[in-house]
Design a protein around this motif. Structure first.
Motif, PDB file in Angstrom:
ATOM      1  N   ALA A   2     -13.526 -10.157 -27.822  1.00  0.00           N
ATOM      2  CA  ALA A   2     -13.277  -9.254 -28.937  1.00  0.00           C
ATOM      3  C   ALA A   2     -13.993  -7.929 -28.693  1.00  0.00           C
ATOM      4  O   ALA A   2     -15.192  -7.922 -28.448  1.00  0.00           O
ATOM      5  CB  ALA A   2     -13.740  -9.882 -30.235  1.00  0.00           C
ATOM      6  N   LYS A   4     -15.224  -4.336 -30.116  1.00  0.00           N
ATOM      7  CA  LYS A   4     -15.580  -3.706 -31.374  1.00  0.00           C
ATOM      8  C   LYS A   4     -15.684  -2.203 -31.170  1.00  0.00           C
ATOM      9  O   LYS A   4     -16.123  -1.740 -30.115  1.00  0.00           O
ATOM     10  CB  LYS A   4     -16.915  -4.243 -31.881  1.00  0.00           C
ATOM     11  CG  LYS A   4     -16.858  -5.687 -32.284  1.00  0.00           C
ATOM     12  CD  LYS A   4     -18.169  -6.111 -32.893  1.00  0.00           C
ATOM     13  CE  LYS A   4     -18.126  -7.546 -33.337  1.00  0.00           C
ATOM     14  NZ  LYS A   4     -19.386  -7.968 -33.915  1.00  0.00           N
ATOM     15  N   ARG A   5     -15.307  -1.495 -32.187  1.00  0.00           N
ATOM     16  CA  ARG A   5     -15.449  -0.041 -32.127  1.00  0.00           C
ATOM     17  C   ARG A   5     -16.903   0.340 -32.324  1.00  0.00           C
ATOM     18  O   ARG A   5     -17.618  -0.276 -33.108  1.00  0.00           O
ATOM     19  CB  ARG A   5     -14.628   0.631 -33.232  1.00  0.00           C
ATOM     20  CG  ARG A   5     -13.168   0.542 -33.003  1.00  0.00           C
ATOM     21  CD  ARG A   5     -12.493   1.343 -34.081  1.00  0.00           C
ATOM     22  NE  ARG A   5     -11.060   1.304 -33.874  1.00  0.00           N
ATOM     23  CZ  ARG A   5     -10.233   2.263 -34.218  1.00  0.00           C
ATOM     24  NH1 ARG A   5     -10.703   3.319 -34.820  1.00  0.00           N
ATOM     25  NH2 ARG A   5      -8.963   2.159 -33.994  1.00  0.00           N
ATOM     26  N   ARG A   6     -17.288   1.385 -31.638  1.00  0.00           N
ATOM     27  CA  ARG A   6     -18.671   1.839 -31.772  1.00  0.00           C
ATOM     28  C   ARG A   6     -18.866   2.672 -33.041  1.00  0.00           C
ATOM     29  O   ARG A   6     -19.932   2.698 -33.615  1.00  0.00           O
ATOM     30  CB  ARG A   6     -19.053   2.668 -30.555  1.00  0.00           C
ATOM     31  CG  ARG A   6     -19.159   1.835 -29.323  1.00  0.00           C
ATOM     32  CD  ARG A   6     -19.698   2.653 -28.202  1.00  0.00           C
ATOM     33  NE  ARG A   6     -19.783   1.813 -27.019  1.00  0.00           N
ATOM     34  CZ  ARG A   6     -20.023   2.249 -25.819  1.00  0.00           C
ATOM     35  NH1 ARG A   6     -20.194   3.543 -25.630  1.00  0.00           N
ATOM     36  NH2 ARG A   6     -20.093   1.423 -24.811  1.00  0.00           N
ATOM     37  N   LYS A   8     -17.471   3.759 -36.910  1.00  0.00           N
ATOM     38  CA  LYS A   8     -16.672   3.279 -38.031  1.00  0.00           C
ATOM     39  C   LYS A   8     -15.777   4.405 -38.529  1.00  0.00           C
ATOM     40  O   LYS A   8     -16.160   5.577 -38.495  1.00  0.00           O
ATOM     41  CB  LYS A   8     -17.572   2.808 -39.161  1.00  0.00           C
ATOM     42  CG  LYS A   8     -18.330   1.546 -38.826  1.00  0.00           C
ATOM     43  CD  LYS A   8     -19.092   1.087 -40.043  1.00  0.00           C
ATOM     44  CE  LYS A   8     -19.806  -0.210 -39.736  1.00  0.00           C
ATOM     45  NZ  LYS A   8     -20.554  -0.711 -40.883  1.00  0.00           N
TER      46      LYS A   8
END
Length: 138
Positions: A2, A4-6, A8
């Motif tokens: 998975a 994840k974006r760093r 938001k």
């Protein structure tokens, strides 16, 4: 695996750019509205206590230099000789029998010149309105 974006994603809306556009439009309209001159001939009208509610369709203007100008509706004034005023008004009267003729005369114009225009209106049964300025309320 998975990922994840760093960063938001911000879901808030910024109004800063919208206010910039509104202020730019406001400045644009303020500048362009000062460029619109409804009556380009400089006159100092005599004072009166009350203003009429009649909407004149034709205008005859006499400036301080005793130059005659005529206009119809929202048209710009054009300079004419005294002899051209009667045919102009008669032509307008044929097209619009309910017309009012507004006479704008500088306060320094001799009364004789105003009476000459009023005489044209009287002979041809035109409805005439004398333009004045109303004093400011204190």
């Amino acid at each position: 695996m998975a990922l994840k974006r760093r960063t938001k994603i911000n879901s808030n809306f910024s109004m800063a750019s919208m206010t910039d556009i509104i202020f730019l439009l406001l400045i644009f309209f303020m500048i362009t509205s000062t460029l619109v001159v409804p009556n380009a001939i400089k006159l100092t009208l005599p004072q009166a206590q009350k203003q009429t509610a009649a909407k004149p369709l034709s205008r005859v203007t006499i400036d301080a230099g005793l130059n005659y100008f005529v206009a119809y509706g929202n048209q710009r004034e054009r300079r004419v000789a005294f002899d051209e005023i009667t045919p102009f008004l008669q032509e307008r009267y044929e097209k619009e029998p309910d017309m009012f003729v507004a006479l704008y005369a500088d306060e320094s114009v001799p009364y004789k010149e105003i009476v000459r225009i009023l005489d044209i209106a009287n002979k041809n049964k035109f409805k005439m309105v004398l333009a004045t300025r109303v004093p400011r309320q204190k």
